[in-house]
Design a protein around this motif. Sequence first.
Motif, PDB file in Angstrom:
ATOM      1  N   LEU A  28       0.822  -1.221   0.000  1.00  0.00           N
ATOM      2  CA  LEU A  28       0.000   0.000   0.000  1.00  0.00           C
ATOM      3  C   LEU A  28       0.853   1.266   0.000  1.00  0.00           C
ATOM      4  CD1 LEU A  28      -2.905   1.220   0.293  1.00  0.00           C
ATOM      5  CD2 LEU A  28      -2.440   1.313   2.744  1.00  0.00           C
ATOM      6  N   PHE A  29       1.902   1.288   0.852  1.00  0.00           N
ATOM      7  CA  PHE A  29       2.780   2.459   0.897  1.00  0.00           C
ATOM      8  C   PHE A  29       3.992   2.279  -0.016  1.00  0.00           C
ATOM      9  CE2 PHE A  29       0.848   2.438   5.233  1.00  0.00           C
ATOM     10  CZ  PHE A  29       0.147   3.637   5.130  1.00  0.00           C
ATOM     11  N   THR A  30       4.309   1.019  -0.369  1.00  0.00           N
ATOM     12  CA  THR A  30       5.540   0.773  -1.137  1.00  0.00           C
ATOM     13  C   THR A  30       5.453   1.400  -2.522  1.00  0.00           C
ATOM     14  OG1 THR A  30       5.324  -1.433  -0.134  1.00  0.00           O
ATOM     15  CG2 THR A  30       7.255  -1.045  -1.514  1.00  0.00           C
ATOM     16  N   ASP A  72       6.850 -10.430   6.087  1.00  0.00           N
ATOM     17  CA  ASP A  72       7.154 -11.856   6.243  1.00  0.00           C
ATOM     18  C   ASP A  72       6.105 -12.795   5.658  1.00  0.00           C
ATOM     19  OD1 ASP A  72       5.149 -11.799   8.124  1.00  0.00           O
ATOM     20  OD2 ASP A  72       6.364 -12.556   9.786  1.00  0.00           O
ATOM     21  N   ASP A  73       4.972 -12.288   5.237  1.00  0.00           N
ATOM     22  CA  ASP A  73       3.946 -13.170   4.669  1.00  0.00           C
ATOM     23  C   ASP A  73       4.240 -13.404   3.176  1.00  0.00           C
ATOM     24  OD1 ASP A  73       1.079 -14.351   4.989  1.00  0.00           O
ATOM     25  OD2 ASP A  73       1.019 -13.137   3.159  1.00  0.00           O
ATOM     26  N   SER A  74       4.307 -14.702   2.780  1.00  0.00           N
ATOM     27  CA  SER A  74       4.722 -15.002   1.396  1.00  0.00           C
ATOM     28  C   SER A  74       3.739 -14.426   0.378  1.00  0.00           C
ATOM     29  CB  SER A  74       4.774 -16.505   1.134  1.00  0.00           C
ATOM     30  OG  SER A  74       5.293 -17.157   2.206  1.00  0.00           O
ATOM     31  N   SER A  83      10.900 -11.402   4.817  1.00  0.00           N
ATOM     32  CA  SER A  83      11.641 -11.706   6.048  1.00  0.00           C
ATOM     33  C   SER A  83      10.863 -11.190   7.251  1.00  0.00           C
ATOM     34  CB  SER A  83      13.008 -11.015   5.999  1.00  0.00           C
ATOM     35  OG  SER A  83      13.663 -11.125   7.238  1.00  0.00           O
ATOM     36  N   ASP A  84      11.117 -11.798   8.375  1.00  0.00           N
ATOM     37  CA  ASP A  84      10.679 -11.215   9.636  1.00  0.00           C
ATOM     38  C   ASP A  84      11.448  -9.893   9.795  1.00  0.00           C
ATOM     39  OD1 ASP A  84       9.606 -11.693  12.561  1.00  0.00           O
ATOM     40  OD2 ASP A  84      11.685 -11.012  12.720  1.00  0.00           O
ATOM     41  N   VAL A  85      10.747  -8.824  10.185  1.00  0.00           N
ATOM     42  CA  VAL A  85      11.386  -7.508  10.266  1.00  0.00           C
ATOM     43  C   VAL A  85      12.545  -7.516  11.265  1.00  0.00           C
ATOM     44  CG1 VAL A  85      11.012  -5.143  11.096  1.00  0.00           C
ATOM     45  CG2 VAL A  85       9.416  -6.155   9.463  1.00  0.00           C
ATOM     46  N   ASP A  88       4.682   0.142   9.777  1.00  0.00           N
ATOM     47  CA  ASP A  88       3.235  -0.016   9.992  1.00  0.00           C
ATOM     48  C   ASP A  88       3.015  -1.414  10.577  1.00  0.00           C
ATOM     49  OD1 ASP A  88       0.496  -0.045   9.900  1.00  0.00           O
ATOM     50  OD2 ASP A  88       0.339  -0.041   7.717  1.00  0.00           O
ATOM     51  N   PRO A  89       3.423  -1.574  11.853  1.00  0.00           N
ATOM     52  CA  PRO A  89       3.374  -2.930  12.435  1.00  0.00           C
ATOM     53  C   PRO A  89       1.954  -3.353  12.802  1.00  0.00           C
ATOM     54  CG  PRO A  89       4.110  -1.354  14.079  1.00  0.00           C
ATOM     55  CD  PRO A  89       3.909  -0.573  12.805  1.00  0.00           C
ATOM     56  N   PRO A  90       1.765  -4.646  13.109  1.00  0.00           N
ATOM     57  CA  PRO A  90       0.455  -5.083  13.603  1.00  0.00           C
ATOM     58  C   PRO A  90       0.192  -4.498  14.989  1.00  0.00           C
ATOM     59  CG  PRO A  90       2.035  -6.909  13.575  1.00  0.00           C
ATOM     60  CD  PRO A  90       2.732  -5.725  13.003  1.00  0.00           C
ATOM     61  N   ALA A  94       6.057  -2.809  17.460  1.00  0.00           N
ATOM     62  CA  ALA A  94       7.357  -3.313  16.998  1.00  0.00           C
ATOM     63  C   ALA A  94       8.102  -3.938  18.179  1.00  0.00           C
ATOM     64  CB  ALA A  94       8.163  -2.173  16.402  1.00  0.00           C
ATOM     65  N   GLU A  95       8.752  -5.064  17.898  1.00  0.00           N
ATOM     66  CA  GLU A  95       9.553  -5.712  18.952  1.00  0.00           C
ATOM     67  C   GLU A  95      10.696  -4.774  19.353  1.00  0.00           C
ATOM     68  OE1 GLU A  95      10.815  -9.907  17.813  1.00  0.00           O
ATOM     69  OE2 GLU A  95       9.919  -9.134  15.987  1.00  0.00           O
ATOM     70  N   SER A  96      11.242  -5.001  20.560  1.00  0.00           N
ATOM     71  CA  SER A  96      12.356  -4.159  21.025  1.00  0.00           C
ATOM     72  C   SER A  96      13.510  -4.184  20.031  1.00  0.00           C
ATOM     73  CB  SER A  96      12.887  -4.668  22.358  1.00  0.00           C
ATOM     74  OG  SER A  96      11.946  -4.425  23.331  1.00  0.00           O
TER      75      SER A  96
HETATM   76  C1  LIG Z   1      -0.731  -3.517   9.912  1.00  0.00           C
HETATM   77  S1  LIG Z   1      -0.255  -4.527   8.542  1.00  0.00           S
HETATM   78  C2  LIG Z   1       0.362  -3.276   7.463  1.00  0.00           C
HETATM   79  C3  LIG Z   1       0.468  -3.670   6.019  1.00  0.00           C
HETATM   80  C4  LIG Z   1       0.568  -2.519   5.019  1.00  0.00           C
HETATM   81  N1  LIG Z   1       1.419  -1.450   5.471  1.00  0.00           N
HETATM   82  C5  LIG Z   1      -0.821  -1.990   4.700  1.00  0.00           C
HETATM   83  O1  LIG Z   1      -1.196  -0.927   5.232  1.00  0.00           O
HETATM   84  O2  LIG Z   1      -1.542  -2.636   3.930  1.00  0.00           O
HETATM   85  C6  LIG Z   1       1.139  -5.325   9.163  1.00  0.00           C
HETATM   86  C7  LIG Z   1       1.850  -6.246   8.188  1.00  0.00           C
HETATM   87  O3  LIG Z   1       3.017  -6.733   8.839  1.00  0.00           O
HETATM   88  C8  LIG Z   1       3.193  -8.097   8.543  1.00  0.00           C
HETATM   89  N2  LIG Z   1       3.965  -8.614   9.672  1.00  0.00           N
HETATM   90  C9  LIG Z   1       3.521  -8.890  10.922  1.00  0.00           C
HETATM   91  N3  LIG Z   1       4.540  -9.253  11.716  1.00  0.00           N
HETATM   92  C10 LIG Z   1       5.657  -9.211  10.949  1.00  0.00           C
HETATM   93  C11 LIG Z   1       7.034  -9.476  11.206  1.00  0.00           C
HETATM   94  N4  LIG Z   1       7.461  -9.827  12.408  1.00  0.00           N
HETATM   95  N5  LIG Z   1       7.905  -9.328  10.192  1.00  0.00           N
HETATM   96  C12 LIG Z   1       7.495  -8.959   8.951  1.00  0.00           C
HETATM   97  N6  LIG Z   1       6.202  -8.686   8.657  1.00  0.00           N
HETATM   98  C13 LIG Z   1       5.293  -8.813   9.643  1.00  0.00           C
HETATM   99  C14 LIG Z   1       1.797  -8.657   8.369  1.00  0.00           C
HETATM  100  O4  LIG Z   1       1.818  -9.800   7.538  1.00  0.00           O
HETATM  101  C15 LIG Z   1       1.066  -7.463   7.734  1.00  0.00           C
HETATM  102  O5  LIG Z   1       1.129  -7.550   6.331  1.00  0.00           O
END
Ligand SMILES: C[S@@+](CC[C@H](N)C(=O)[O-])C[C@H]1O[C@@H](n2cnc3c(N)ncnc32)[C@H](O)[C@@H]1O
Length: 439
Positions: free
Chosen positions: A275-277, A292-294, A317-319, A370-372, A376-378
């Motif tokens: 969306l932002f990319t 990280d989601d394929s 990748s995991d962030v 834009d984390p869930p 964001a983890e430490s």
């Molecule tokens: C709040 S959504 C934001 C997605 C995008 N910015 C949007 O607005 O459509 C968070 C995204 O982070 C991904 N995600 C969650 N934990 C992650 C992690 N540890 N590493 C990489 N991606 C992660 C999820 O799969 C999801 O696509």
Amino acid sequence: MEVTIERILPGGLGLAHADGQTVMVALAAPGDRLRVRVERVKGSVAFASIEEIIEASPYRVEPPCPYFGRCGGCDFQQMNYEAQLAAKKEIIKDCLHRIAKIDAPDCQIVAAPNQWHYRSRAQWQYDAEAKRLGYFEGGSRRVCDVAECAVLVPELQWVLEDLRASMAAELLAGDAHYFRAIAGDDTAVVAAGFERSHRTSSQHRHDLEDSVSSIEEEIEEEIGEVARTIAGEIYHLSAESFFQTNVELLPQLIEEAIGEQHGDTAVELYCGVGLFTVPLARRFKDVMAVEDDSDATEFAQQNLANAGLSNAEVIKSDVGEWLDLECGGIAQRRRRFGSDRQHPAKSEHQKEIQSAVTAGALQIDFLLLDPPRAGAESRVISGILKLKPKRICYVSCDPATLARDLSKIIAGGYSLDSILAFDMFPQTHHVETVVHLSS
Ligand SMILES: C[S@@+](CC[C@H](N)C(=O)[O-])C[C@H]1O[C@@H](n2cnc3c(N)ncnc32)[C@H](O)[C@@H]1O
């Protein structure tokens, strides 16, 4: 017990004090005088439900939804829209003040164009035994059977009705636990969810074809992906993909997050389907986006390619891992992987950019995360601080984790430039916040 609601807290409960106790009341409005029943006590806090409205708050309205109070989906319908917006501003200010010691007296919120029928993405829980399809009841795993949902866009209401017709005809797969649906520009797609750990998303789709055979004609061709146009860009995605639910507000959200930004290098963390990319790749020479989601990663790559943009690399990748490995030092990366093999598609130019970032030789102009809801983890915050981007934009759907993370970013040398909230989720306590910081 009788209480008067003082204000709405993060999480959406009304705050009151009575008999020396802090009382939190579900589905209340500020100013309500209520007779409440205590449901449970945790430490010094009593959690209560409304037994009787003794005197209604001036902000109280009659919730129009027949499932209100049972369905766990909407917890703000009892307040008029102005009061909902005011409560959300207070929630953000409260979290920032309490958790991050940030005072944001001027925090503003952008209202939603549609207070109803705005949700273009939904997940409906399915109880095959009890023949119920809808949302979980508040604080429980019991499915509230919902025939009509007042916050869904019409296209998703139709999908819900189709699924309910199949359920009535006993044609839905008995082992499905939920259905996810998303509306695109001119079609909607739906996918069944089973035991997540046992099935892949392609299996989900395959199983769905069996499970909804009764409504095959209507939705068979809709299984798969949809296209959604936002601010002139076209995004392809599936029902399994994360995507913002309130598309009407998205152009303004994107504008606030990256409208003014430009430069050489941008990093985006948690990029979803891009969306932002895509707009970032139009404004910066090089973009690195991590997800990280394929499926989401593939959609993001496809969305960039369809837009004719080749200057953005989407890294699956995991962030936290990416920041540890890529930005924690080449030596550590070599020890763990021995080579660059986690990024096989990287171009020579992208390799150069990545190496320059790793070596600290390249200044990152802008970093967007834009984390869930968990934030964001430490180690993600530490990684960001090591990268030292000039400017940071944090897009958050949870004010409490936002405040926690902001306090660390500010302690790491950044100052707050702006905060603007967006009411992406009317009728609920949820709120989206966009924060800009600079070094
Ligand atoms: C709040 S959504 C934001 C997605 C995008 N910015 C949007 O607005 O459509 C968070 C995204 O982070 C991904 N995600 C969650 N934990 C992650 C992690 N540890 N590493 C990489 N991606 C992660 C999820 O799969 C999801 O696509």
